[in-house]
Design an enzyme around this catalytic site. Structure first.
Site, PDB file in Angstrom:
ATOM      1  N   ASP A  67       0.814  -1.619  -0.195  1.00 32.01           N
ATOM      2  CA  ASP A  67       0.079  -0.162   0.052  1.00 32.01           C
ATOM      3  C   ASP A  67       0.701   1.373  -0.623  1.00 32.01           C
ATOM      4  O   ASP A  67       1.792   1.169  -0.159  1.00 32.01           O
ATOM      5  CB  ASP A  67      -1.093  -0.141   0.989  1.00 32.01           C
ATOM      6  CG  ASP A  67      -0.329  -0.780   2.783  1.00 32.01           C
ATOM      7  OD1 ASP A  67       0.501  -0.516   2.468  1.00 32.01           O
ATOM      8  OD2 ASP A  67      -0.825  -1.100   3.251  1.00 32.01           O
ATOM      9  N   ASN A 136      -7.416  -3.267  14.263  1.00 29.31           N
ATOM     10  CA  ASN A 136      -8.825  -2.883  13.870  1.00 29.31           C
ATOM     11  C   ASN A 136      -8.709  -4.094  13.060  1.00 29.31           C
ATOM     12  O   ASN A 136     -10.017  -4.289  12.376  1.00 29.31           O
ATOM     13  CB  ASN A 136      -9.377  -1.572  13.707  1.00 29.31           C
ATOM     14  CG  ASN A 136      -8.625  -1.666  11.677  1.00 29.31           C
ATOM     15  OD1 ASN A 136      -7.828  -2.374  11.212  1.00 29.31           O
ATOM     16  ND2 ASN A 136      -8.848  -0.373  11.518  1.00 29.31           N
ATOM     17  N   HIS A 138      -7.487  -5.010  10.104  1.00 32.27           N
ATOM     18  CA  HIS A 138      -7.140  -4.623   8.114  1.00 32.27           C
ATOM     19  C   HIS A 138      -5.617  -4.975   8.345  1.00 32.27           C
ATOM     20  O   HIS A 138      -4.803  -5.865   9.189  1.00 32.27           O
ATOM     21  CB  HIS A 138      -7.184  -3.036   8.891  1.00 32.27           C
ATOM     22  CG  HIS A 138      -6.243  -2.050   8.948  1.00 32.27           C
ATOM     23  ND1 HIS A 138      -5.891  -0.986   9.302  1.00 32.27           N
ATOM     24  CD2 HIS A 138      -4.913  -2.640   9.029  1.00 32.27           C
ATOM     25  CE1 HIS A 138      -4.938  -0.537   9.614  1.00 32.27           C
ATOM     26  NE2 HIS A 138      -4.502  -1.547   9.249  1.00 32.27           N
ATOM     27  N   GLU A 143      -9.456  -2.146   5.246  1.00 32.18           N
ATOM     28  CA  GLU A 143     -10.265  -2.155   6.900  1.00 32.18           C
ATOM     29  C   GLU A 143     -11.738  -2.655   7.058  1.00 32.18           C
ATOM     30  O   GLU A 143     -12.418  -2.885   5.824  1.00 32.18           O
ATOM     31  CB  GLU A 143     -10.746   0.123   6.642  1.00 32.18           C
ATOM     32  CG  GLU A 143      -9.675   0.528   6.238  1.00 32.18           C
ATOM     33  CD  GLU A 143      -8.862   1.091   7.288  1.00 32.18           C
ATOM     34  OE1 GLU A 143      -8.278  -0.162   8.716  1.00 32.18           O
ATOM     35  OE2 GLU A 143      -8.635   2.202   7.930  1.00 32.18           O
TER      36      GLU A 143
HETATM   37  C1  F6R Z   1       1.272  -1.754   5.805  1.00 26.53           C
HETATM   38  C2  F6R Z   1       0.269  -2.334   6.507  1.00 26.53           C
HETATM   39  C3  F6R Z   1      -0.495  -2.364   7.738  1.00 26.53           C
HETATM   40  C4  F6R Z   1      -0.193  -2.066   8.770  1.00 26.53           C
HETATM   41  C5  F6R Z   1      -0.666  -2.295  10.380  1.00 26.53           C
HETATM   42  C6  F6R Z   1       0.158  -2.485  11.102  1.00 26.53           C
HETATM   43  O1  F6R Z   1       1.962  -2.110   4.890  1.00 26.53           O
HETATM   44  O2  F6R Z   1      -0.217  -2.104   5.657  1.00 26.53           O
HETATM   45  O3  F6R Z   1      -1.463  -3.254   7.377  1.00 26.53           O
HETATM   46  O4  F6R Z   1       0.977  -3.543   8.427  1.00 26.53           O
HETATM   47  O5  F6R Z   1      -1.341  -1.049   9.603  1.00 26.53           O
HETATM   48  O6  F6R Z   1       1.080  -1.380  11.233  1.00 26.53           O
HETATM   49  P1  F6R Z   1       1.714  -0.893  12.385  1.00 26.53           P
HETATM   50  O7  F6R Z   1       3.074  -2.367  12.938  1.00 26.53           O
HETATM   51  O8  F6R Z   1       2.380  -0.460  12.627  1.00 26.53           O
HETATM   52  O9  F6R Z   1       1.202  -1.974  13.854  1.00 26.53           O
END
Ligand code: F6R
Length: 245
Positions: A67, A136, A138, A143
């Site tokens: 992403d 959450n 995702h 989401e």
């Molecule tokens: C990042 C991504 C997100 C993160 C998720 C957890 O490329 O796709 O899904 O993996 O938000 O983020 P952290 O690791 O910062 O807790």
């Protein structure tokens, strides 16, 4: 679904890096699906250490990231393109021409998403997809919502995600509201999926996603249906499910 319990973040990172390293050794021109955020940073550090020790060669590896924030240039220090260079690509012998990230400044969402899906397809699919997990539930920026979205798409980030990401920006107003993300099909079509999760703030998401029903309200839950999914999580992240393991 395979769950590997790790002691702490370091241990999660070491175990995940060993799994990725074995992928690169077994198939030197493999396609790695990569993630950003704080979860994989330690894994990337371990991979860099293995490269520096002469144990890994990234010269033929190709990558596709999950992403990118809409509106951030690849040079912006909070863009995921910058993150990947800073945390991995600049430190190993990967050919950066073989790395792919959605273009955050392409204003035509339909065009950018179609381009990115075509990139993934042209690479012959992903051999190993690395994921983190949002508090959450995702995955990528898929989401919680009413239905799983298959292809790469532009997504409006939820309040929870904006708040979780705010720590990386100077002010709340600077946090991007939209992102381009690989869809559920891109993730599920990967040959192997490896998720790294640490910390008590992820414990509820781990329980909902991997010990509850498969539902787009907990997007990570779709991985229960993946043919080769490995979750590497520390004790804190597994704290609500330890009796179920
Ligand atoms: C990042 C991504 C997100 C993160 C998720 C957890 O490329 O796709 O899904 O993996 O938000 O983020 P952290 O690791 O910062 O807790």
């Amino acid at each position: 679904m395979r769950i590997i319990s790790a002691k702490d973040y370091q241990d999660v990172s070491r175990k995940a890096a060993n799994i990725i390293a074995s992928q690169v050794i077994l198939k030197p021109n493999c396609v790695l699906g990569l993630a950003t955020g704080s979860s994989p940073v330690g894994t990337y550090q371990q991979l860099i250490a293995k490269y520096e020790a002469g144990e890994l060669d990234f010269s033929q590896v190709r990558t596709v990231n999950l992403d990118e924030y809409v509106g951030l240039t690849a040079d912006h220090d909070q863009s995921y393109a910058y993150f990947m260079r800073h945390n991995l690509f600049d430190h190993v012998n990967i050919d950066q021409a073989n790395t792919n990230i959605p273009c955050g400044v392409e204003p035509d969402a339909e065009k950018e998403c179609a381009r990115y899906d075509a990139v993934i397809e042209s690479m012959g699919g992903v051999d190993l997809q690395l994921l983190g997990l949002g508090p959450n539930g995702h995955i990528g920026f898929n989401e919680p919502c009413d239905e799983f979205v298959p292809g790469t798409h532009r997504v409006e980030l939820t309040e929870a995600t904006i708040n979780a990401n705010a720590r990386f920006f100077e002010s709340m107003d600077d946090v991007p509201r939209f992102a381009y993300t690989m869809g559920i099909r891109g993730i599920m079509q990967a040959d192997k999926v490896l998720m790294v999760v640490n910390g008590a703030n992820k414990a509820q998401a781990v329980k909902d996603c991997f010990f509850g029903s498969v539902t787009p309200q907990a997007p990570g839950s779709i991985l229960q249906l993946h043919k080769n999914f490995t979750l590497v999580a520390d004790e804190a992240a597994l704290s609500l499910v330890k009796d179920l393991l």
